[in-house]
Design a protein around this motif. Structure first.
Motif, PDB file in Angstrom:
ATOM      1  N   CYS B  54       0.848  -1.199   0.000  1.00 58.42           N
ATOM      2  CA  CYS B  54       0.000   0.000   0.000  1.00 58.42           C
ATOM      3  C   CYS B  54       0.880   1.243   0.000  1.00 58.42           C
ATOM      4  N   PHE B  69      -6.554  -1.314   9.777  1.00 55.04           N
ATOM      5  CA  PHE B  69      -6.644  -0.503   8.564  1.00 55.04           C
ATOM      6  C   PHE B  69      -7.329   0.821   8.847  1.00 55.04           C
ATOM      7  N   CYS B  74      -6.286   7.506   1.883  1.00 57.11           N
ATOM      8  CA  CYS B  74      -6.203   6.503   0.820  1.00 57.11           C
ATOM      9  C   CYS B  74      -6.170   7.173  -0.551  1.00 57.11           C
ATOM     10  N   PHE B  75      -5.268   6.682  -1.425  1.00 58.80           N
ATOM     11  CA  PHE B  75      -5.173   7.209  -2.791  1.00 58.80           C
ATOM     12  C   PHE B  75      -6.261   6.646  -3.714  1.00 58.80           C
ATOM     13  N   CYS B  77      -6.232   3.797  -5.090  1.00 55.85           N
ATOM     14  CA  CYS B  77      -5.498   3.281  -6.252  1.00 55.85           C
ATOM     15  C   CYS B  77      -5.893   1.859  -6.633  1.00 55.85           C
ATOM     16  N   GLY B  78      -6.245   1.031  -5.656  1.00 51.33           N
ATOM     17  CA  GLY B  78      -6.626  -0.344  -5.977  1.00 51.33           C
ATOM     18  C   GLY B  78      -5.547  -1.378  -5.696  1.00 51.33           C
ATOM     19  N   THR B  79      -4.356  -0.914  -5.328  1.00 53.37           N
ATOM     20  CA  THR B  79      -3.244  -1.852  -5.091  1.00 53.37           C
ATOM     21  C   THR B  79      -3.612  -2.939  -4.079  1.00 53.37           C
ATOM     22  N   CYS B  80      -4.267  -2.544  -2.987  1.00 52.10           N
ATOM     23  CA  CYS B  80      -4.505  -3.516  -1.909  1.00 52.10           C
ATOM     24  C   CYS B  80      -5.377  -4.678  -2.365  1.00 52.10           C
ATOM     25  N   TRP B  92     -13.961  -3.288  -1.171  1.00 55.14           N
ATOM     26  CA  TRP B  92     -13.318  -2.113  -1.774  1.00 55.14           C
ATOM     27  C   TRP B  92     -14.334  -1.363  -2.627  1.00 55.14           C
TER      28      TRP B  92
HETATM   29  S1  SF4 Z   1      -6.487   1.784  -2.437  1.00 58.49           S
HETATM   30 FE1  SF4 Z   1      -5.576   0.334  -1.009  1.00 58.49          FE
HETATM   31  S2  SF4 Z   1      -3.415   0.281  -1.579  1.00 58.49           S
HETATM   32 FE2  SF4 Z   1      -4.261   2.138  -2.508  1.00 58.49          FE
HETATM   33  S3  SF4 Z   1      -3.855   3.732  -1.000  1.00 58.49           S
HETATM   34 FE3  SF4 Z   1      -5.909   2.953  -0.585  1.00 58.49          FE
HETATM   35  S4  SF4 Z   1      -5.618   1.389   0.976  1.00 58.49           S
HETATM   36 FE4  SF4 Z   1      -3.606   1.782   0.068  1.00 58.49          FE
END
Ligand code: SF4
Ligand SMILES: Cc1cc2nc3c(=O)[nH]c(=O)nc-3n(C[C@H](O)[C@H](O)[C@H](O)COP(=O)(O)OP(=O)(O)OC[C@H]3O[C@@H](n4cnc5c(N)ncnc54)[C@H](O)[C@@H]3O)c2cc1C
Ligand code: SF4
Lengths: 434, 106
Positions: B54, B69, B74-75, B77-80, B92
């Motif tokens: 993240c 958490f 939070c960006f 972004c979707g990475t998590c 999500w």
């Molecule tokens: S979307 Fe997920 S990985 Fe991206 S910043 Fe938010 S919590 Fe972190």
């Protein structure tokens, strides 16, 4: 906010704004829904807009587009832990209209483009998240649900321009085999430098700009780096394979930090004050990652349709989003004009994309991402190239120069690179890029 | 950046803490979290990939083997969710309209 429209577009990024612009110009009733407080507020990228796609859409666009710098020099840097080999090109005519590229902040650019759609008559609704699709009994998409009170919008056609995570394309079942291996994550820092310092440091005159793509600076994680010049900031960052990052145990900000510490980069970023840190994912699978592009009552464009072009020295997504969005808009005009927005009636969208640069490039460069993100392109070849350059440019007196054949041979042996692999990759590379 | 702080040996942040780094970004925090994590499910996760991947460092491992958490910075972004391979650990979605991250120079 209108309760019904001919076309509702989800997402006022480049794809959605272009779709809305084209459809609204033809007199269709268009609602363009954006979840951010203004277009571009959710969006980050490396930093260069490649504008050829704007020439027909918005003639003389360069007189008004909010840019930072016109890119007149493009460089590719191949690096190892301590060495770097850079090829830099200064383009002819890139400093004058119609230009070849410009750095810009997405908050500025996306707001400008969405403003064009609004000028053409589209209703731009910000601060509103599309939360799902409306469907009739047959499953056909009939509009969207938003998070406003009474927030349903019915429409003959929904265009999903909702970006890389596209919940709408997923909800419509368009992604058959979604895989993490088709995605990368980009993280970047925007660093402020006084304008004169920046221009001296990068040899820039006036509003000219330089962009540098970097291969090999990502600590063994498949990906790449970049450094772009804005007016009084530089953008430096890395793009990392998500599967690679996941398995590496490393943190994204540490990879940027290591890149900034590299002897070839450190003097370029020295003293830069962090102004904004950001992250965003990228669809990099090309044709392999692409979903179906149409459902009954719905089209998908831009990153939502996996149409971003990412293949090593090229990272072009904004132009592909605008191109596909505009073609989605054209398809909307035709389908709504004929009163049929079934998936079959929308098949002209794919044909239009095939006949344009969007899918023509993807077809040609299919497989490029595998080659570029492969271990040899990522670490072995940068070592080889830098090793050979080191020998070519090192003066060995009193030993005579051994000569290129010897140097290549020695470096190949040192890196354990098999001639067979070079020939194979060269062939695949030639077929892909040639 | 605080010019008075000498870079720590081995630190790449020129004296900038991760907190300072995140403070460069504007967040209009929504009342409701857009991402939720089921820490009970995370206890059986062997990778804990979200913790290092993240970009905003929003996942913190807890002593009982789960993760804590916080959605606020939070960006989006979707990475998590992309690196998480345990079914049911994450939900999500995007924050409600007008909320969440606001980029200005990216
Ligand atoms: S979307 Fe997920 S990985 Fe991206 S910043 Fe938010 S919590 Fe972190
Ligand atoms: C690190 C990085 C570097 C890049 N570098 C470059 C580059 O230098 N040049 C280049 O051309 N491309 C680059 N790209 C790719 C480029 O950014 C994308 O391909 C492009 O932004 C895609 O445009 P889009 O309109 O399809 O999607 P986006 O730009 O993601 O826009 C989608 C829009 O939809 C909105 N949205 C999403 N969901 C909803 C919802 N449910 N309701 C309402 N609104 C919603 C979002 O807020 C957003 O405004 C880069 C990308 C990254 C991450
Ligand atoms: S969110 Fe996913 S990756 Fe992170 S600890 Fe939980 S199960 Fe593991």
């Amino acid at each position: 906010m209108a309760e019904s429209a001919d076309v509702v577009v989800a997402g006022a990024g480049p794809a959605g704004a272009a779709a809305a612009l084209v459809a609204a110009r033809a007199g269709l009733r268009v609602v363009l829904v954006e979840r951010g407080p203004f277009p571009g507020s959710k969006n980050m990228y490396g930093g260069v807009i490649y504008p050829r796609v704007l020439d027909t859409l918005l003639p003389r666009w360069w007189e008004e587009v909010p840019v930072q710098r016109w890119v007149t020099r493009r460089a590719t840097m191949v690096m190892t832990g301590t060495k770097a080999l850079t090829v830099e090109f200064r383009g002819e005519d890139w400093d004058a209209p119609p230009y070849n590229g410009a750095t810009a902040y997405r908050a500025d650019f996306d707001s400008w483009l969405a403003g064009k759609a609004a000028d053409a008559g589209a209703e731009l609704v910000c601060s509103t998240t599309v939360t799902g699709l409306l469907r009739d009994g047959t499953g056909r998409v009939t509009g969207v649900r938003t998070d406003r009170p009474d927030g349903d919008i019915r429409a003959s056609l929904v265009i999903a321009g909702d970006g890389v995570n596209s919940f709408l394309a997923k909800e419509a079942g368009l992604y058959e085999d979604w895989s993490v291996t088709h995605f990368t994550v980009g993280v970047k820092e925007v660093l402020a430098l006084p304008r004169e310092v920046l221009e001296d440091r990068f040899n820039l005159t006036g509003d000219e700009g330089l962009d540098i793509e970097i291969l090999g600076g990502t600590q063994g994680i498949p990906g790449g780096g970049f450094l772009y010049t804005n007016l009084d900031t530089i953008a430096v960052g890395v793009v990392l394979s998500l599967a690679g990052l996941r398995d590496s145990g490393k943190r994204p900000e540490d990879i940027i930090a290591a890149l900034k510490d590299h002897p070839a980069i450190a003097p370029l970023v020295r003293g830069g004050e962090l102004k904004e840190y950001s992250a965003h994912t990228i669809p990099e699978g090309g044709m392999d990652g692409m979903p179906h592009l149409a459902a009954d009552g719905m089209l998908v464009a831009g990153d939502a349709a996996h149409l971003c072009l990412a293949s090593g020295i090229w990272l072009e997504g904004v132009n592909f989003a605008i191109g596909s969005g505009a073609l989605a808009g054209e398809t909307a005009i035709e389908a709504i004009g004929s009163g049929d927005t079934s998936a079959a009636a929308l098949s002209g969208y794919r044909r239009r994309l095939e006949n344009s640069f969007v899918l023509a490039n993807h077809r040609k460069l299919r497989g490029a991402h595998k080659l570029i993100l492969g271990k040899r392109a990522q670490t072995v070849y940068p070592e080889l190239a830098c090793g050979i350059a080191q020998r070519v440019f090192t003066v060995t007196d009193p030993q005579p120069k051994a000569g290129l054949r010897r140097w290549v041979h020695d470096e190949r042996k040192r890196g354990g690179v098999r001639l067979r692999d070079i020939v194979k990759d060269g062939w695949v590379g030639w077929r892909t890029f040639g | 950046m605080n010019q008075d702080v000498a870079p720590l040996p081995g630190s790449h942040y020129d004296g900038l803490s991760f907190e300072d780094r995140m403070a460069t970004v504007e967040f209009r925090v929504a009342a409701r979290p857009h991402i939720t994590v089921d820490s009970d499910v995370c206890r059986s996760c062997t990778t804990k990939a979200c913790v290092h991947a993240c970009p905003a460092q929003l996942f913190v491992p807890t002593s009982d083997g789960g993760v804590l958490f916080n959605y606020e910075q939070c960006f989006e972004c979707g990475t998590c969710y992309m690196v998480c391979n345990t079914e049911g650990a994450l939900t999500w979605s995007y924050p409600e309209g007008g909320h969440g991250v606001v980029f200005r120079r990216s």
